[in-house]
Design a protein around this motif. Structure first.
Motif, PDB file in Angstrom:
ATOM      1  N   SER A  47      32.249  39.761  31.373  1.00  0.00           N
ATOM      2  CA  SER A  47      31.895  38.561  32.141  1.00  0.00           C
ATOM      3  C   SER A  47      33.032  38.152  33.073  1.00  0.00           C
ATOM      4  CB  SER A  47      31.519  37.413  31.210  1.00  0.00           C
ATOM      5  OG  SER A  47      32.609  37.048  30.402  1.00  0.00           O
ATOM      6  N   ALA A  48      34.286  38.325  32.662  1.00  0.00           N
ATOM      7  CA  ALA A  48      35.417  38.010  33.534  1.00  0.00           C
ATOM      8  C   ALA A  48      35.422  38.918  34.768  1.00  0.00           C
ATOM      9  CB  ALA A  48      36.726  38.145  32.772  1.00  0.00           C
ATOM     10  N   ILE A  49      35.111  40.186  34.573  1.00  0.00           N
ATOM     11  CA  ILE A  49      35.054  41.126  35.700  1.00  0.00           C
ATOM     12  C   ILE A  49      33.923  40.758  36.647  1.00  0.00           C
ATOM     13  CG2 ILE A  49      34.559  43.536  36.309  1.00  0.00           C
ATOM     14  CD1 ILE A  49      36.132  44.316  33.756  1.00  0.00           C
ATOM     15  N   ILE A  50      32.757  40.408  36.093  1.00  0.00           N
ATOM     16  CA  ILE A  50      31.614  40.027  36.924  1.00  0.00           C
ATOM     17  C   ILE A  50      31.929  38.763  37.718  1.00  0.00           C
ATOM     18  CG2 ILE A  50      29.239  39.141  36.832  1.00  0.00           C
ATOM     19  CD1 ILE A  50      28.795  41.115  34.497  1.00  0.00           C
ATOM     20  N   ILE A  51      32.546  37.774  37.086  1.00  0.00           N
ATOM     21  CA  ILE A  51      32.902  36.541  37.782  1.00  0.00           C
ATOM     22  C   ILE A  51      33.940  36.820  38.872  1.00  0.00           C
ATOM     23  CG2 ILE A  51      34.086  34.321  37.491  1.00  0.00           C
ATOM     24  CD1 ILE A  51      32.701  34.148  34.743  1.00  0.00           C
ATOM     25  N   PHE A  52      34.916  37.669  38.582  1.00  0.00           N
ATOM     26  CA  PHE A  52      35.951  38.011  39.559  1.00  0.00           C
ATOM     27  C   PHE A  52      35.346  38.609  40.819  1.00  0.00           C
ATOM     28  CE2 PHE A  52      38.868  41.201  41.313  1.00  0.00           C
ATOM     29  CZ  PHE A  52      39.923  40.382  41.680  1.00  0.00           C
ATOM     30  N   PHE A  53      34.492  39.621  40.647  1.00  0.00           N
ATOM     31  CA  PHE A  53      33.903  40.273  41.812  1.00  0.00           C
ATOM     32  C   PHE A  53      32.885  39.368  42.506  1.00  0.00           C
ATOM     33  CE2 PHE A  53      35.444  44.215  39.751  1.00  0.00           C
ATOM     34  CZ  PHE A  53      36.239  44.638  40.796  1.00  0.00           C
ATOM     35  N   GLY A  54      32.190  38.539  41.749  1.00  0.00           N
ATOM     36  CA  GLY A  54      31.271  37.580  42.354  1.00  0.00           C
ATOM     37  C   GLY A  54      32.001  36.594  43.245  1.00  0.00           C
ATOM     38  N   LEU A  55      33.128  36.075  42.779  1.00  0.00           N
ATOM     39  CA  LEU A  55      33.904  35.150  43.598  1.00  0.00           C
ATOM     40  C   LEU A  55      34.529  35.840  44.800  1.00  0.00           C
ATOM     41  CD1 LEU A  55      35.606  32.996  40.845  1.00  0.00           C
ATOM     42  CD2 LEU A  55      33.804  32.310  42.423  1.00  0.00           C
ATOM     43  N   LYS A  56      34.914  37.100  44.634  1.00  0.00           N
ATOM     44  CA  LYS A  56      35.465  37.852  45.752  1.00  0.00           C
ATOM     45  C   LYS A  56      34.408  38.041  46.849  1.00  0.00           C
ATOM     46  CE  LYS A  56      39.120  41.294  45.513  1.00  0.00           C
ATOM     47  NZ  LYS A  56      40.065  40.429  46.101  1.00  0.00           N
ATOM     48  N   LEU A  57      33.172  38.382  46.446  1.00  0.00           N
ATOM     49  CA  LEU A  57      32.089  38.522  47.420  1.00  0.00           C
ATOM     50  C   LEU A  57      31.744  37.184  48.070  1.00  0.00           C
ATOM     51  CD1 LEU A  57      29.713  41.001  45.567  1.00  0.00           C
ATOM     52  CD2 LEU A  57      31.051  41.438  47.629  1.00  0.00           C
ATOM     53  N   TYR A  58      31.736  36.122  47.283  1.00  0.00           N
ATOM     54  CA  TYR A  58      31.453  34.799  47.819  1.00  0.00           C
ATOM     55  C   TYR A  58      32.491  34.407  48.866  1.00  0.00           C
ATOM     56  CZ  TYR A  58      30.888  29.757  48.067  1.00  0.00           C
ATOM     57  OH  TYR A  58      30.722  28.480  48.511  1.00  0.00           O
ATOM     58  N   LYS A  59      33.759  34.663  48.557  1.00  0.00           N
ATOM     59  CA  LYS A  59      34.828  34.328  49.500  1.00  0.00           C
ATOM     60  C   LYS A  59      34.700  35.151  50.778  1.00  0.00           C
ATOM     61  CE  LYS A  59      39.829  34.040  49.877  1.00  0.00           C
ATOM     62  NZ  LYS A  59      41.108  34.311  49.233  1.00  0.00           N
ATOM     63  N   LYS A  60      34.314  36.422  50.635  1.00  0.00           N
ATOM     64  CA  LYS A  60      34.233  37.302  51.787  1.00  0.00           C
ATOM     65  C   LYS A  60      33.082  36.918  52.720  1.00  0.00           C
ATOM     66  CE  LYS A  60      34.076  42.158  53.039  1.00  0.00           C
ATOM     67  NZ  LYS A  60      34.077  43.527  52.538  1.00  0.00           N
ATOM     68  N   PHE A  61      31.916  36.569  52.164  1.00  0.00           N
ATOM     69  CA  PHE A  61      30.742  36.350  52.989  1.00  0.00           C
ATOM     70  C   PHE A  61      30.429  34.882  53.293  1.00  0.00           C
ATOM     71  CE2 PHE A  61      29.684  40.535  51.062  1.00  0.00           C
ATOM     72  CZ  PHE A  61      29.714  41.263  52.238  1.00  0.00           C
ATOM     73  N   PHE A  62      30.803  33.962  52.435  1.00  0.00           N
ATOM     74  CA  PHE A  62      30.354  32.589  52.597  1.00  0.00           C
ATOM     75  C   PHE A  62      31.445  31.580  52.940  1.00  0.00           C
ATOM     76  CE2 PHE A  62      27.203  34.492  49.688  1.00  0.00           C
ATOM     77  CZ  PHE A  62      26.096  34.382  50.504  1.00  0.00           C
TER      78      PHE A  62
END
Length: 96
Positions: A47-62
């Motif tokens: 779950s920590a890995i999923i949250i990390f990459f989710g936040l990275k994608l959010y920062k990149k696109f939004f």
């Protein structure tokens, strides 16, 4: 108070009696506890890995790029007046 302590000791005595008398039960319970702990830790890591990459994608696109006039060298400069301090605080915390 005396009854609560007595009831707690009495309950613990009967709940742990089977595990104390049987060798197989003790080893099975310990192995089961370790397996459950390992699964829980794997879940936490996943779950920590999923949250990390989710936040990275959010920062990149939004996230919008910072287009303010706030200069990075201004961070080291100390404001001299109250008005400068307020402007510095607003710019630093992106309140405008």
């Amino acid at each position: 108070m005396k009854n609560k302590v007595f009831n707690t000791v009495f309950t613990l005595l009967f709940l742990t009696a089977n595990a104390g008398l049987c060798e197989q039960t003790r080893s099975a319970v310990m192995q089961n506890a370790f397996v459950k702990f390992a699964f829980a830790m794997c879940g936490v890591i996943l779950s920590a890995i999923i949250i990390f990459f989710g936040l990275k994608l959010y920062k990149k696109f939004f996230m919008k790029r910072n287009s303010s006039n706030f200069i990075k060298d201004e961070v080291l400069r100390t404001p001299k007046t109250t008005e400068e301090a307020i402007k510095f605080f607003i710019n630093r915390n992106k309140l405008n």
